[in-house]
Design an enzyme around this catalytic site. Structure first.
Site, PDB file in Angstrom:
ATOM      1  N   ARG A 180     -50.603 -58.406 -27.006  1.00 13.72           N
ATOM      2  CA  ARG A 180     -50.632 -59.074 -25.713  1.00 13.72           C
ATOM      3  C   ARG A 180     -49.724 -58.147 -24.551  1.00 13.72           C
ATOM      4  O   ARG A 180     -49.911 -58.061 -23.520  1.00 13.72           O
ATOM      5  CB  ARG A 180     -49.253 -60.000 -25.908  1.00 13.72           C
ATOM      6  CG  ARG A 180     -50.300 -61.744 -26.435  1.00 13.72           C
ATOM      7  CD  ARG A 180     -49.034 -62.801 -26.639  1.00 13.72           C
ATOM      8  NE  ARG A 180     -48.582 -62.964 -24.744  1.00 13.72           N
ATOM      9  CZ  ARG A 180     -49.166 -63.818 -24.454  1.00 13.72           C
ATOM     10  NH1 ARG A 180     -50.103 -64.177 -24.979  1.00 13.72           N
ATOM     11  NH2 ARG A 180     -48.871 -64.436 -22.498  1.00 13.72           N
ATOM     12  N   TYR A 184     -51.729 -70.257 -29.096  1.00 15.61           N
ATOM     13  CA  TYR A 184     -50.622 -69.927 -28.138  1.00 15.61           C
ATOM     14  C   TYR A 184     -51.837 -69.324 -26.681  1.00 15.61           C
ATOM     15  O   TYR A 184     -52.225 -68.433 -26.295  1.00 15.61           O
ATOM     16  CB  TYR A 184     -50.225 -67.789 -28.813  1.00 15.61           C
ATOM     17  CG  TYR A 184     -48.996 -67.527 -27.722  1.00 15.61           C
ATOM     18  CD1 TYR A 184     -48.629 -67.705 -26.121  1.00 15.61           C
ATOM     19  CD2 TYR A 184     -48.376 -66.399 -28.449  1.00 15.61           C
ATOM     20  CE1 TYR A 184     -47.938 -66.970 -25.817  1.00 15.61           C
ATOM     21  CE2 TYR A 184     -47.479 -65.835 -27.974  1.00 15.61           C
ATOM     22  CZ  TYR A 184     -47.135 -66.392 -27.110  1.00 15.61           C
ATOM     23  OH  TYR A 184     -46.115 -65.106 -25.807  1.00 15.61           O
ATOM     24  N   ARG A 235     -33.717 -63.825 -22.639  1.00 16.93           N
ATOM     25  CA  ARG A 235     -34.048 -63.324 -21.018  1.00 16.93           C
ATOM     26  C   ARG A 235     -33.667 -63.630 -19.951  1.00 16.93           C
ATOM     27  O   ARG A 235     -32.373 -65.066 -20.173  1.00 16.93           O
ATOM     28  CB  ARG A 235     -35.500 -62.517 -20.768  1.00 16.93           C
ATOM     29  CG  ARG A 235     -36.548 -64.315 -20.975  1.00 16.93           C
ATOM     30  CD  ARG A 235     -38.317 -63.855 -21.026  1.00 16.93           C
ATOM     31  NE  ARG A 235     -38.652 -64.707 -21.250  1.00 16.93           N
ATOM     32  CZ  ARG A 235     -39.865 -65.291 -20.814  1.00 16.93           C
ATOM     33  NH1 ARG A 235     -40.244 -64.420 -20.501  1.00 16.93           N
ATOM     34  NH2 ARG A 235     -40.628 -66.326 -21.029  1.00 16.93           N
ATOM     35  N   ASP A 243     -52.797 -68.236 -22.108  1.00 15.64           N
ATOM     36  CA  ASP A 243     -52.237 -68.450 -21.002  1.00 15.64           C
ATOM     37  C   ASP A 243     -53.149 -68.672 -19.982  1.00 15.64           C
ATOM     38  O   ASP A 243     -53.912 -69.757 -20.470  1.00 15.64           O
ATOM     39  CB  ASP A 243     -52.678 -67.092 -21.256  1.00 15.64           C
ATOM     40  CG  ASP A 243     -51.663 -65.879 -21.663  1.00 15.64           C
ATOM     41  OD1 ASP A 243     -50.375 -66.401 -21.915  1.00 15.64           O
ATOM     42  OD2 ASP A 243     -52.865 -64.591 -21.612  1.00 15.64           O
ATOM     43  N   ARG A 250     -41.830 -72.952 -31.253  1.00 13.98           N
ATOM     44  CA  ARG A 250     -40.695 -72.574 -31.216  1.00 13.98           C
ATOM     45  C   ARG A 250     -40.478 -73.136 -29.972  1.00 13.98           C
ATOM     46  O   ARG A 250     -41.425 -74.018 -29.241  1.00 13.98           O
ATOM     47  CB  ARG A 250     -40.480 -70.926 -30.353  1.00 13.98           C
ATOM     48  CG  ARG A 250     -40.615 -70.335 -31.865  1.00 13.98           C
ATOM     49  CD  ARG A 250     -39.788 -70.587 -32.991  1.00 13.98           C
ATOM     50  NE  ARG A 250     -38.443 -69.866 -32.746  1.00 13.98           N
ATOM     51  CZ  ARG A 250     -37.504 -69.585 -32.903  1.00 13.98           C
ATOM     52  NH1 ARG A 250     -37.643 -70.457 -34.374  1.00 13.98           N
ATOM     53  NH2 ARG A 250     -36.453 -68.612 -32.511  1.00 13.98           N
ATOM     54  N   ARG A 308     -48.592 -47.584 -22.297  1.00 15.41           N
ATOM     55  CA  ARG A 308     -49.678 -46.931 -21.204  1.00 15.41           C
ATOM     56  C   ARG A 308     -48.649 -45.765 -20.881  1.00 15.41           C
ATOM     57  O   ARG A 308     -47.426 -45.014 -20.960  1.00 15.41           O
ATOM     58  CB  ARG A 308     -48.764 -47.517 -19.389  1.00 15.41           C
ATOM     59  CG  ARG A 308     -49.639 -49.317 -19.335  1.00 15.41           C
ATOM     60  CD  ARG A 308     -50.384 -49.300 -17.970  1.00 15.41           C
ATOM     61  NE  ARG A 308     -50.566 -50.481 -18.188  1.00 15.41           N
ATOM     62  CZ  ARG A 308     -49.847 -51.585 -17.877  1.00 15.41           C
ATOM     63  NH1 ARG A 308     -48.768 -51.759 -17.174  1.00 15.41           N
ATOM     64  NH2 ARG A 308     -50.603 -53.352 -17.705  1.00 15.41           N
ATOM     65  N   GLU A 324     -32.453 -67.798 -21.251  1.00 20.78           N
ATOM     66  CA  GLU A 324     -33.538 -68.551 -21.735  1.00 20.78           C
ATOM     67  C   GLU A 324     -33.199 -68.215 -23.325  1.00 20.78           C
ATOM     68  O   GLU A 324     -32.638 -66.250 -24.000  1.00 20.78           O
ATOM     69  CB  GLU A 324     -34.375 -67.679 -21.668  1.00 20.78           C
ATOM     70  CG  GLU A 324     -35.921 -68.147 -22.594  1.00 20.78           C
ATOM     71  CD  GLU A 324     -36.910 -67.983 -21.765  1.00 20.78           C
ATOM     72  OE1 GLU A 324     -37.691 -67.383 -20.913  1.00 20.78           O
ATOM     73  OE2 GLU A 324     -38.306 -67.695 -22.241  1.00 20.78           O
TER      74      GLU A 324
HETATM   75  N1  UDP Z   1     -41.969 -58.976 -27.591  1.00 18.46           N
HETATM   76  C1  UDP Z   1     -40.607 -58.021 -27.250  1.00 18.46           C
HETATM   77  N2  UDP Z   1     -39.315 -57.358 -26.882  1.00 18.46           N
HETATM   78  C2  UDP Z   1     -39.797 -57.857 -25.081  1.00 18.46           C
HETATM   79  C3  UDP Z   1     -41.094 -58.472 -24.867  1.00 18.46           C
HETATM   80  C4  UDP Z   1     -42.189 -59.207 -25.390  1.00 18.46           C
HETATM   81  O1  UDP Z   1     -40.699 -57.732 -28.592  1.00 18.46           O
HETATM   82  O2  UDP Z   1     -39.026 -57.204 -24.343  1.00 18.46           O
HETATM   83  C5  UDP Z   1     -42.799 -58.931 -28.222  1.00 18.46           C
HETATM   84  C6  UDP Z   1     -41.968 -60.878 -28.477  1.00 18.46           C
HETATM   85  O3  UDP Z   1     -42.330 -60.595 -30.004  1.00 18.46           O
HETATM   86  C7  UDP Z   1     -42.567 -61.737 -27.831  1.00 18.46           C
HETATM   87  C8  UDP Z   1     -44.088 -60.880 -27.467  1.00 18.46           C
HETATM   88  O4  UDP Z   1     -43.677 -59.436 -27.340  1.00 18.46           O
HETATM   89  O5  UDP Z   1     -43.109 -62.876 -28.205  1.00 18.46           O
HETATM   90  C9  UDP Z   1     -45.503 -61.524 -26.880  1.00 18.46           C
HETATM   91  O6  UDP Z   1     -44.574 -61.106 -24.600  1.00 18.46           O
HETATM   92  P1  UDP Z   1     -44.706 -62.186 -23.875  1.00 18.46           P
HETATM   93  O7  UDP Z   1     -43.762 -61.220 -22.699  1.00 18.46           O
HETATM   94  O8  UDP Z   1     -46.436 -61.850 -23.742  1.00 18.46           O
HETATM   95  O9  UDP Z   1     -44.458 -63.540 -24.311  1.00 18.46           O
HETATM   96  P2  UDP Z   1     -44.655 -64.233 -23.084  1.00 18.46           P
HETATM   97  O10 UDP Z   1     -43.761 -64.076 -21.610  1.00 18.46           O
HETATM   98  O11 UDP Z   1     -45.448 -65.465 -22.993  1.00 18.46           O
HETATM   99  O12 UDP Z   1     -42.999 -64.824 -23.511  1.00 18.46           O
END
Ligand code: UDP
Length: 385
Positions: free
Chosen positions: A175, A350, A281, A352, A251, A179, A302
Site C-alpha cells: 500500500r 481491506y 499515530r 479503500d 483490529r 520514492r 490512536e
Molecule cells: N505502516 C508502517 N509504518 C507507518 C505507516 C504504515 O509500518 O508509518 C504499515 C502498517 O503495517 C500499515 C501499512 O503500512 O498497516 C499500511 O499503511 P496505511 O497508511 O495504508 O494504513 P491505513 O491508513 O489504512 O491504516
C-alpha cells in the site's frame, strides 16, 4: 422499467448508501437499517462540540482514486476540496517524511544522495536474496533493507496488527510507495480530496431520495427479510450467521481525544513508529480542512487492538486461521437465498473508500441486470477470497 421491488439494505455506510441510491434511482424502494446512531459507517465525520473542528470520528479518511466515474460520482453529492495526504513519522526521537522518499532516505542516513545514487544505495541495503517476498517483513527487507524496516515499519506494524510482520502478507506494505524523489504525496492517485462539509454530509445527500428510508439505531432482525424482495448485507459476513462457527478476526481502534490551543503538531497525521510508544499515530483533525479557521484544536491519539465482541471492527486480519474460517462462511453465504454480501465487512477485505464505491456501483448494475434477465441475485458481486 421492470417491476418495482422492495429492498432491505443493512448498513448505511458507503456500500449501503451507494447501492441504495442506485436502486432507488432505478425506481425501486429501499429501506436501510443501521445499527449505529449515525450514517456513513467508518468514514463518519462530525463537528467537535468544543472546538467546532470537523472530526474524522473513526480516524483519517482521505479520498483518493484513479477511477474517473467514482470521482465524478462522489463529486455529485458533495464538493470535494483538493487535499494531499502528507504524513510525518517519528522514529528514534526524530521526525521524518512519509511515505519513504528521497528526503526520508537522505535525512535518515545523513546523506545528500540524488535519485540514482539513492536507488543504488538502497540496493546495497536491500536483501536481494529474497526473490519472491510473501510476508510484510520479506517485502520490506527486499525493497528497503533492515535499517529502514526497523525504524519505520517493524514497530508500527507490530502495534497496528498485533503480530510480527513476518506473519502478515506483503500486500499490506505494498500500500505504501517508496520514492526516489522528493514527492511526499502519500497517494499517487489522480483525484485526491476531502468533502468540504465532511463524509457524513456526502452520504446524507446520497440517501436523500424519495425511494429511500433510513432507520438509525436499528439492528437487523431476521423478520425484516420476510417483508422484502432481497437483503443487501454490509455488516460482518460472520455476523449474518450469528458467528456460530467462530469470529473472523478484526483490529479495532481506540481514540484518546485531547484538545490544545492553536496548532499542536503542525500536520494532520503524525505516525509513531517506535514499538515502545503505545499509540500508532496522532491525528490533528483541523488540518484536514485547511479552508476552515478554528482557534482550538482537537486531536486523537490512536491505539490498535484485537476487536472483541461488541467493538467496532476496522481492519480484517486475514491471516491463515481467518482465511480457513472465511472459506467456510463464504461457502455458506453462497448457499443462502435472498441475500447479497458486500463491502469491507460483508466480504472481509481491506477496502479503500473508492474501491468500496466502485464495487457498490457495479453491484447495483449487477442487480438491475439480474432483474431484467430474471436471474437470481448472487451472494457476492465481489468475492471475499
Ligand atoms: N505502516 C508502517 N509504518 C507507518 C505507516 C504504515 O509500518 O508509518 C504499515 C502498517 O503495517 C500499515 C501499512 O503500512 O498497516 C499500511 O499503511 P496505511 O497508511 O495504508 O494504513 P491505513 O491508513 O489504512 O491504516
Amino acid at each position: 422499467m421492470a417491476q418495482q421491488r422492495e429492498y432491505l439494505v443493512v448498513g448505511a455506510g458507503l456500500s449501503g448508501a451507494v447501492l441504495g441510491r442506485e436502486l432507488a434511482e432505478a425506481g425501486h424502494r429501499v429501506r436501510i437499517v443501521e445499527a449505529r446512531n449515525h450514517i456513513a459507517g467508518n468514514c463518519h465525520t462530525e463537528r467537535d462540540a468544543e472546538t467546532g473542528v470537523l472530526v474524522h470520528v473513526y480516524g483519517p479518511h482521505i479520498f483518493h482514486t484513479n477511477d474517473t466515474e467514482v470521482w465524478e460520482y462522489v463529486s455529485r453529492f458533495e464538493q470535494f476540496r483538493p487535499y494531499k495526504n502528507r504524513v510525518k513519522a517519528q522514529t528514534g526521537g526524530r521526525v521524518f517524511s512519509l511515505p519513504m522518499n528521497l528526503l526520508t532516505i537522505n535525512q535518515f542516513f545523513g546523506k545528500t544522495l540524488r535519485p540514482d545514487d539513492a536507488r543504488a544505495f538502497i540496493e546495497t541495503q536491500a536483501d536481494l536474496s529474497i526473490t519472491d517476498p510473501q510476508s510484510f517483513e520479506d517485502q520490506a527487507l527486499r525493497f528497503v533493507g533492515p535499517a529502514l524496516y526497523e525504524a519505520f515499519f517493524k514497530g508500527y506494524t507490530q502495534k497496528q496488527w498485533g503480530c510480527h510482520p513476518r506473519e502478515l502478507p506483503a500486500s499490506i506494505l505494498k500500500r505504501l510507495p517508496v520514492r526516489f524523489n522528493y514527492n511526499d504525496d502519500y497517494f499517487a492517485h489522480r483525484f485526491q480530496g476531502i468533502p468540504e462539509a465532511g463524509y457524513t454530509a456526502m452520504v446524507a445527500r446520497m440517501l436523500d431520495h424519495p425511494g429511500i428510508t433510513v432507520a438509525l439505531n436499528t439492528p437487523y432482525d431476521p423478520a425484516m427479510a420476510d417483508t422484502v424482495d432481497h437483503v443487501f448485507w454490509s455488516g460482518p459476513l460472520d455476523g449474518w450467521f450469528g458467528y456460530d462457527i467462530g469470529r473472523l478476526g478484526y483490529r479495532t481502534l481506540d481514540f484518546e481525544r485531547f484538545t490544545a490551543p492553536g496548532d499542536w503538531q503542525g500536520c494532520a497525521v503524525m505516525n509513531y513508529c517506535d514499538a515502545d510508544v503505545p499509540w500508532t499515530r496522532i491525528t490533528e483533525h483541523k488540518h484536514f480542512a485547511p479552508w476552515e479557521t478554528h482557534e482550538g484544536s482537537v486531536l486523537y491519539r490512536e491505539f490498535s487492538r484485537a476487536a472483541e465482541p461488541g467493538d467496532t471492527p476496522f481492519y480484517p486480519i486475514r491471516m491463515v486461521e481467518e482465511k480457513a474460517l472465511l472459506g467456510q462462511y463464504t461457502a455458506r453465504a453462497r448457499a443462502e437465498r435472498g441475500v447479497t454480501f458486500m463491502g469491507r465487512l460483508g466480504t472481509y477485505r481491506y477496502l479503500d473508500m473508492d474501491v468500496t464505491i466502485r464495487e457498490a456501483l457495479d453491484a447495483a448494475r449487477g442487480v438491475l441486470t439480474c432483474l431484467s434477465q430474471d436471474t437470481k441475485i448472487p451472494a457476492f458481486f465481489s468475492q471475499p477470497t
